[in-house]
Design a protein around this motif. Structure first.
Motif, short mmCIF file in Angstrom:
data_model
loop_
_atom_site.label_atom_id
_atom_site.label_comp_id
_atom_site.label_asym_id
_atom_site.label_seq_id
_atom_site.Cartn_x
_atom_site.Cartn_y
_atom_site.Cartn_z
N ILE A 512 0.88 -1.18 0.00
CA ILE A 512 0.00 0.00 0.00
C ILE A 512 0.91 1.22 0.00
CG2 ILE A 512 -1.86 1.22 1.19
CD1 ILE A 512 -2.64 -1.43 2.51
N SER A 513 1.08 1.83 -1.19
CA SER A 513 2.05 2.93 -1.35
C SER A 513 1.74 4.10 -0.44
CB SER A 513 2.07 3.38 -2.81
OG SER A 513 0.77 3.80 -3.22
N GLN A 514 0.47 4.30 -0.16
CA GLN A 514 0.03 5.40 0.71
C GLN A 514 0.71 5.33 2.08
OE1 GLN A 514 -4.17 5.19 1.43
NE2 GLN A 514 -4.28 7.15 2.51
N LEU A 515 0.84 4.11 2.62
CA LEU A 515 1.43 3.92 3.95
C LEU A 515 2.93 4.19 3.91
CD1 LEU A 515 -0.48 0.71 5.18
CD2 LEU A 515 -0.99 3.12 5.67
N GLN A 516 3.61 3.64 2.91
CA GLN A 516 5.05 3.85 2.80
C GLN A 516 5.38 5.33 2.63
OE1 GLN A 516 7.02 2.08 -0.58
NE2 GLN A 516 8.91 1.76 0.60
N GLN A 517 4.60 6.01 1.78
CA GLN A 517 4.85 7.44 1.54
C GLN A 517 4.67 8.26 2.82
OE1 GLN A 517 2.13 8.38 -1.63
NE2 GLN A 517 3.26 7.14 -3.15
N ARG A 518 3.63 7.90 3.60
CA ARG A 518 3.35 8.67 4.83
C ARG A 518 4.49 8.48 5.84
NH1 ARG A 518 -1.29 11.40 5.47
NH2 ARG A 518 -1.51 12.34 7.53
N VAL A 519 4.97 7.25 5.99
CA VAL A 519 6.08 6.97 6.93
C VAL A 519 7.30 7.79 6.55
CG1 VAL A 519 7.73 5.21 7.69
CG2 VAL A 519 5.30 4.67 7.61
N HIS A 520 7.71 7.76 5.28
CA HIS A 520 8.91 8.47 4.84
C HIS A 520 8.72 9.98 4.87
CE1 HIS A 520 11.56 5.17 3.56
NE2 HIS A 520 10.42 4.50 3.34
N GLN A 521 7.50 10.42 4.59
CA GLN A 521 7.21 11.86 4.62
C GLN A 521 7.44 12.42 6.02
OE1 GLN A 521 3.07 12.75 3.97
NE2 GLN A 521 3.38 14.97 3.85
N ILE A 522 6.92 11.71 7.05
CA ILE A 522 7.06 12.20 8.43
C ILE A 522 8.51 12.07 8.90
CG2 ILE A 522 6.31 11.85 10.82
CD1 ILE A 522 3.60 10.92 9.69
N LEU A 523 9.19 11.01 8.47
CA LEU A 523 10.61 10.86 8.81
C LEU A 523 11.39 12.07 8.31
CD1 LEU A 523 11.79 7.16 8.20
CD2 LEU A 523 11.90 8.43 10.34
N ASN A 524 11.16 12.48 7.05
CA ASN A 524 11.88 13.60 6.47
C ASN A 524 11.51 14.92 7.14
OD1 ASN A 524 13.17 11.95 4.63
ND2 ASN A 524 11.52 12.12 3.12
N LEU A 525 10.22 15.11 7.41
CA LEU A 525 9.76 16.36 8.03
C LEU A 525 10.39 16.59 9.40
CD1 LEU A 525 5.94 16.46 7.17
CD2 LEU A 525 7.64 18.19 6.56
N ARG A 526 10.57 15.50 10.16
CA ARG A 526 11.07 15.64 11.54
C ARG A 526 12.56 15.32 11.66
NH1 ARG A 526 6.98 13.75 16.16
NH2 ARG A 526 8.83 14.49 17.29
N GLY A 527 13.23 15.28 10.52
CA GLY A 527 14.68 15.07 10.56
C GLY A 527 15.07 13.66 10.94
N GLY A 528 14.18 12.72 10.68
CA GLY A 528 14.47 11.31 10.98
C GLY A 528 15.37 10.71 9.92
N SER A 529 15.72 9.45 10.13
CA SER A 529 16.66 8.80 9.21
C SER A 529 16.28 7.36 8.95
CB SER A 529 18.07 8.88 9.80
OG SER A 529 18.94 8.00 9.14
N VAL A 530 16.25 6.99 7.67
CA VAL A 530 16.01 5.60 7.29
C VAL A 530 17.16 4.73 7.81
CG1 VAL A 530 15.89 4.01 5.32
CG2 VAL A 530 14.64 6.17 5.25
N LYS A 531 18.36 5.30 7.79
CA LYS A 531 19.56 4.59 8.25
C LYS A 531 19.42 4.19 9.72
CE LYS A 531 24.59 5.07 8.33
NZ LYS A 531 25.73 6.00 8.09
N VAL A 532 18.87 5.10 10.56
CA VAL A 532 18.69 4.83 12.00
C VAL A 532 17.67 3.70 12.19
CG1 VAL A 532 17.75 5.77 14.16
CG2 VAL A 532 19.34 7.13 12.79
N VAL A 533 16.57 3.75 11.42
CA VAL A 533 15.54 2.70 11.52
C VAL A 533 16.14 1.35 11.15
CG1 VAL A 533 13.34 1.87 10.61
CG2 VAL A 533 13.66 4.32 11.05
#
Length: 567
Positions: A512-533
Motif C-alpha cells: 500500500i504505497s500510501q502507507l510507505q509514503q506517509r512513513v517516509h514523509q514524516i521521517l523527512n519532516l522531523r529530521g528522521g533517518s532511514v539509516k537509523v531505523v
C-alpha cells in the motif's frame, strides 16, 4: 496422630504475606501475621485446644464427661506452666538430647494411643509431654547449621508422620533462616523431599476445615512452608505440583467461599509454581486450569477488586495465566476457552483488569504459536478495541501500577504480532486500519517512534559518558556493567522502539504505497533517518528468537532483514 491434633497451629512468626485486618481467613481477634519467639512454650488456651481435640477424646462421650475431662486437662496444663524451668543453653549436645527426647515421647504417645484408643486419660500425659518437646524444638530453627542432626537422627520422618508440627516446619524452612546456613538447609530440604513432604502437607490440608480459625491458620502456614522451600530451591516446583499441590490449589481457588487471606496466598503459590517451568504449565493445562483462571478472572470484567489484597490476587492470577500462555498447547486451550473474548471485553470495560488483560493478549498472540489467536482476535472485532488504546494511552494507569511505557509496549507488541501472523482477509483488515482517517494511525506510530528514539538516544549518551569516564580512570568494563547498561537502555524504551520500527517496516512493505509514503514523509519532516531505523531493526533481528531453534532464529532474521531492505 489424627487430624484433630493439627488444631494447635501457632501464629505465623515469619509471615511475609498481607494478612486481613480482621484476623485472617476465618475471622477472629488475633492476627496470623503476629511474631512469635522461637522456642516459646504454648500457653494455656493453645495447649488445651490441642489435647482436647487431639486423639478422639470426644468420641463416645457425653457433654458432661467431655467438660470434666477438659477441666482435668486444663488443670494439668496450668500446673505444668507454673513449674516450667528456665531456658538452658542450647548447643549441639542439647539439640541431640532434645531430638532423642522427642523420638521417645512420640513413640510412647503413639503406642498408648493404639493401646487405649477410647480412653484419653491413659495417653493424656504423653500428649502433654510430646507437645512440650515439640515447642522446645522451635529453638532449632535459630540454628540452621544443626539441621543435619534432624536428618542423622531420623527425626524428619517422625515429624512428617505427626504433622502437628506445621508451625515448627514453617519456622525451620523460613527463607531467612535457610540462607544463614546453606549446607544445613540443603540437608533438611533433601530429607523433607525424600519424605514426600508436599504430598503429606496436601493430604493434611484436604482434611482441614477453614471455618475453624486454627485450621485456616494451619493452611496458611502450610503454604508458607511450600513458598519457603520453593524460594530456596526453585527446582522442586514441578515435583510439588505433581504431588497434588497443583490440583489442591486449583480446587481452593475456584471454591465458592468469600475472598480471604488463604485464597490470596493460593494465587501467589500458583504463580510461583508456573514461573519458568513448562512441566507445571502443561500440568495446569491438563487439569483444565486455564478454564479455572478464566472463570476466576471473569469476575473482574465489570467490577474492580474491592480491596488492595483482592487486587493483588487478581494480578497473581493474571501472572499465572501469562506464564501458562508461554506454552503453545495452552494457547489452544485459551482459544477454545474463549479467553480472547474475555480479554477483549476487559479492554472495553475500562476497569482495573484492562491493563493485565492487555498483557495476557500480548502473551497469547506473540510468535508463530500465536497465529490462531491473532486471526480469532480480528474475527471477534478486536481491532476496534486495540486501536483506540494505540491512539491514546489511558490516563488512569497509576491505579493498576502500570506505566505509560508498559501500556504502549503491550499495544505495540500485539499489533506487531498481528502484522507477523495474519494472512489474507484478516491481514487486509488490519492494514486498512492504518489508512483510515487520512492515515492518523501512521501519524501516531511516527509520534511514538520519535518519542522513544529520543529517550533511548539520551540513555545512550549518558551510558557513553560513563564508559568514557571509566576508561579515563583505567577501570575495566566487565560483563556485569555491560548488562547494567543494556537493562538501562531497555528501561528507557529500547524494546518499544524496536517494535514500533518493526511496524513501520511491515506497513511500508505491505504494497500500500500510501502507507510507505506517509512513513517516509514524516521521517523527512522531523529530521528522521532511514539509516537509523535500519540500524534499530538489525539490533532487533539479532536479539530475536530467544529459546527458539537455530533454524527458526535464522529464518526469522532473514525475514526481518528482507523487510529492512524493502524499507
Amino acid at each position: 496422630m489424627d487430624v484433630g491434633e493439627l488444631l494447635n497451629y501457632q501464629p505465623d512468626r515469619g509471615a511475609k504475606r498481607l494478612r486481613q485486618e480482621d484476623g485472617g481467613a476465618a475471622g477472629g481477634d488475633d492476627s496470623r501475621g503476629g511474631k512469635q519467639q522461637k522456642g516459646q512454650s504454648v500457653r494455656d488456651s493453645a495447649r488445651y485446644r490441642e489435647v482436647t481435640t487431639g486423639g478422639g477424646i470426644e468420641a463416645g462421650m457425653d457433654a458432661n464427661e467431655q467438660t470434666g475431662d477438659r477441666k482435668k486437662i486444663l488443670e494439668k496444663l496450668m500446673d505444668r506452666d507454673e513449674d516450667e524451668p528456665e531456658a538452658e543453653l542450647v548447643d549441639e549436645s542439647s539439640v541431640k538430647k532434645m531430638i532423642l527426647t522427642f523420638e521417645k515421647r512420640s513413640y510412647k504417645n503413639q503406642e498408648l494411643r493404639i493401646k487405649f484408643p477410647d480412653n484419653p486419660e491413659k495417653f493424656m500425659e504423653t500428649e502433654l509431654d510430646l507437645n512440650d518437646i515439640i515447642q522446645e524444638m522451635h529453638v532449632i530453627a535459630t540454628m540452621p547449621d544443626l539441621y543435619h542432626l534432624l536428618v542423622e537422627l531420623n527425626s524428619v520422618h517422625s515429624l512428617l508422620g505427626l504433622l502437628t508440627v506445621v508451625d515448627l516446619l514453617q519456622e525451620l524452612t523460613d527463607i531467612d533462616t535457610l540462607q544463614e546456613s546453606e549446607e544445613g538447609a540443603e540437608v533438611l530440604i533433601d530429607a523433607l523431599l525424600e519424605g514426600q513432604v508436599v504430598a503429606l502437607l496436601v493430604q493434611n490440608m484436604e482434611r482441614l476445615d477453614e471455618q475453624v480459625k486454627e485450621e485456616a491458620d494451619g493452611i496458611y502456614n502450610t503454604l508458607a512452608i511450600v513458598e519457603n522451600m520453593a524460594e530456596f530451591r526453585p527446582g522442586l516446583c514441578a515435583e510439588a505440583a505433581q504431588q497434588g499441590l497443583m490440583q489442591w490449589l486449583l480446587k481452593r481457588i475456584k471454591a465458592k467461599i468469600p475472598f480471604d487471606a488463604n485464597k490470596l496466598y493460593c494465587s501467589e503459590i500458583l504463580a510461583i509454581l508456573l514461573q519458568n517451568n513448562d512441566n507445571t504449565r502443561e500440568l495446569l493445562g491438563e487439569m483444565d486450569g486455564i478454564d479455572v483462571l478464566l472463570q476466576q478472572l471473569s469476575v473482574f470484567k465489570r467490577h474492580n477488586p474491592s480491596t488492595a489484597e483482592e487486587q493483588e490476587m487478581m494480578e497473581n492470577l493474571f501472572d499465572a495465566l501469562c506464564s501458562c500462555l508461554m506454552l503453545s498447547s495452552n494457547r489452544d486451550r485459551f482459544l477454545k476457552g474463549e479467553g480472547l473474548q474475555l480479554m477483549n471485553l476487559m479492554l472495553r470495560e475500562k476497569k482495573m483488569s484492562r491493563t493485565s488483560g492487555l498483557k495476557v493478549l500480548d502473551h497469547g498472540m506473540i510468535g508463530p504459536e500465536g497465529a490462531d489467536n491473532c486471526h480469532k482476535f480480528v474475527d471477534i472485532l478486536g481491532l476496534r478495541t486495540i486501536f483506540p488504546l494505540f491512539m491514546k494511552t489511558p490516563k488512569k494507569l497509576k491505579k493498576t501500577g502500570a506505566s505509560e511505557k508498559e501500556h504502549e509496549e503491550h499495544v505495540s507488541s500485539i499489533i506487531a504480532s498481528m502484522l507477523r501472523n495474519l494472512k489474507s482477509q484478516q491481514r487486509t483488515r488490519l492494514l486498512t486500519k492504518f489508512t483510515e482517517n487520512d492515515c492518523e494511525k501512521v501519524d501516531r506510530l511516527m509520534e511514538l517512534h520519535f518519542k522513544y528514539l529520543e529517550a533511548v538516544q539520551q540513555a545512550d549518551k549518558r551510558i557513553e559518558g560513563e564508559k568514557h569516564e571509566m576508561v579515563r580512570r583505567g577501570e575495566i568494563l566487565d560483563d556485569s556493567m555491560e548488562n547494567e547498561f543494556y537493562l538501562r537502555r531497555l528501561d528507557a524504551g529500547q524494546f518499544v522502539l524496536q517494535l514500533i520500527c518493526y511496524i513501520m517496516v511491515e506497513i511500508s512493505n505491505s504494497g500500500i504505497s500510501q502507507l510507505q509514503q506517509r512513513v517516509h514523509q514524516i521521517l523527512n519532516l522531523r529530521g528522521g533517518s532511514v539509516k537509523v531505523v535500519r540500524h534499530i531493526m538489525r539490533e532487533y533481528a539479532e536479539s530475536i528468537g530467544d529459546g527458539k531453534t537455530d533454524e527458526f532464529k535464522e529464518a526469522e532474521r532473514k525475514r526481518i532483514m528482507d523487510l529492512v531492505e524493502g524499507f
